[in-house]
Design a protein around this motif. Structure first.
Motif, mmCIF file in Angstrom:
data_model
loop_
_atom_site.group_PDB
_atom_site.id
_atom_site.type_symbol
_atom_site.label_atom_id
_atom_site.label_comp_id
_atom_site.label_asym_id
_atom_site.label_seq_id
_atom_site.Cartn_x
_atom_site.Cartn_y
_atom_site.Cartn_z
ATOM 1 N N GLU A 10 9.756 12.118 33.280
ATOM 2 C CA GLU A 10 9.630 11.579 34.641
ATOM 3 C C GLU A 10 9.455 10.064 34.648
ATOM 4 O OE1 GLU A 10 6.763 12.171 38.514
ATOM 5 O OE2 GLU A 10 6.917 13.791 37.064
ATOM 6 N N HIS A 13 12.716 8.469 33.703
ATOM 7 C CA HIS A 13 13.833 9.028 34.470
ATOM 8 C C HIS A 13 14.973 9.378 33.515
ATOM 9 C CE1 HIS A 13 15.775 10.038 38.207
ATOM 10 N NE2 HIS A 13 16.853 9.418 37.803
ATOM 11 N N LYS A 53 7.571 6.154 45.312
ATOM 12 C CA LYS A 53 6.769 7.091 44.517
ATOM 13 C C LYS A 53 5.468 7.445 45.231
ATOM 14 C CE LYS A 53 8.459 6.084 39.902
ATOM 15 N NZ LYS A 53 8.130 5.736 38.541
ATOM 16 N N GLU A 108 10.207 18.236 43.639
ATOM 17 C CA GLU A 108 10.340 17.348 42.477
ATOM 18 C C GLU A 108 10.404 18.096 41.144
ATOM 19 O OE1 GLU A 108 10.697 14.044 42.742
ATOM 20 O OE2 GLU A 108 10.138 13.757 44.825
ATOM 21 N N ALA A 110 12.691 19.348 37.966
ATOM 22 C CA ALA A 110 13.933 18.982 37.279
ATOM 23 C C ALA A 110 14.770 20.220 36.945
ATOM 24 C CB ALA A 110 13.612 18.219 36.004
ATOM 25 N N ARG A 121 16.491 15.925 39.943
ATOM 26 C CA ARG A 121 15.197 16.378 40.423
ATOM 27 C C ARG A 121 15.220 16.328 41.955
ATOM 28 N NH1 ARG A 121 10.431 16.083 37.519
ATOM 29 N NH2 ARG A 121 11.465 14.740 36.034
#
Length: 184
Positions: A10, A13, A53, A108, A110, A121
């Motif tokens: 995360e 990324h 975020k 969120e 993946a 995601r």
């Protein structure tokens, strides 16, 4: 033979499958010239990523029923002025959640496509007043390329067995100002 391990980092990324890097949806859109942020200075880009975020975390906490509203901040100082931070966006999400009858199933998480070898995601997947949907939550405008982003996310979710009736780009900025969402 066992399945290769899928890893979603995360912070970076970055997605890998069996140690091999997978293209992310957003990296692909940027590389192909659809998602272009070159107009932002590095400082502005960092600010908007941080705010995004923070707002995403606030919306997740709302969905989980764990948001401490006293933790929300109205504005922050930036570049000699003030910019909205989390409070107005969180309030806009609560309003959108009520009016659109949003009930999240996935936030969120993946996923990867084992055939086309890409990953992503999705911000939000769940029930709405109109059926199952993928929602991209945006603090700014919903750009045209968000339709491509949510289409790729739909591919990932459907490969994983989820049904998607429609896709939506949700501009919290528009909900803050009293306007509606944008369908992609």
């Amino acid at each position: 033979m066992s399945e290769p391990e899928f890893v979603a980092d995360e912070e970076k990324h970055l997605y890998t499958l069996g140690g091999k890097r997978l293209w992310s949806i957003t990296d692909t859109l940027a590389a192909e010239g659809f998602a272009d942020y070159s107009f932002l200075s590095p400082t502005n880009g960092d600010f908007y990523k941080l705010r995004g975020k923070a707002v995403h975390l606030a919306t997740q906490l709302i969905d989980d029923g764990r948001l401490d509203k006293s933790s929300l901040v109205e504005t922050v100082s930036f570049n000699g002025g003030t910019k909205p931070w989390t409070k107005g966006y969180a309030e806009a999400y609560e309003r959108a959640k009520t009016e659109l009858k949003l009930s999240p199933v996935i936030r969120e998480q993946a996923f990867y496509d084992p055939v086309y070898l890409f990953a992503g995601r999705p911000d939000w997947y769940g029930q709405t007043g109109r059926g199952n949907a993928i929602i991209q939550i945006k603090t700014g405008a919903v750009e045209d390329w968000v339709g491509l982003q949510t289409a790729a996310e739909q591919q990932l979710l459907e490969r994983a067995g989820y049904k998607v009736r429609f896709r939506l780009g949700l501009s919290l900025r528009l909900w803050r100002s009293g306007l509606c969402a944008h369908r992609s």
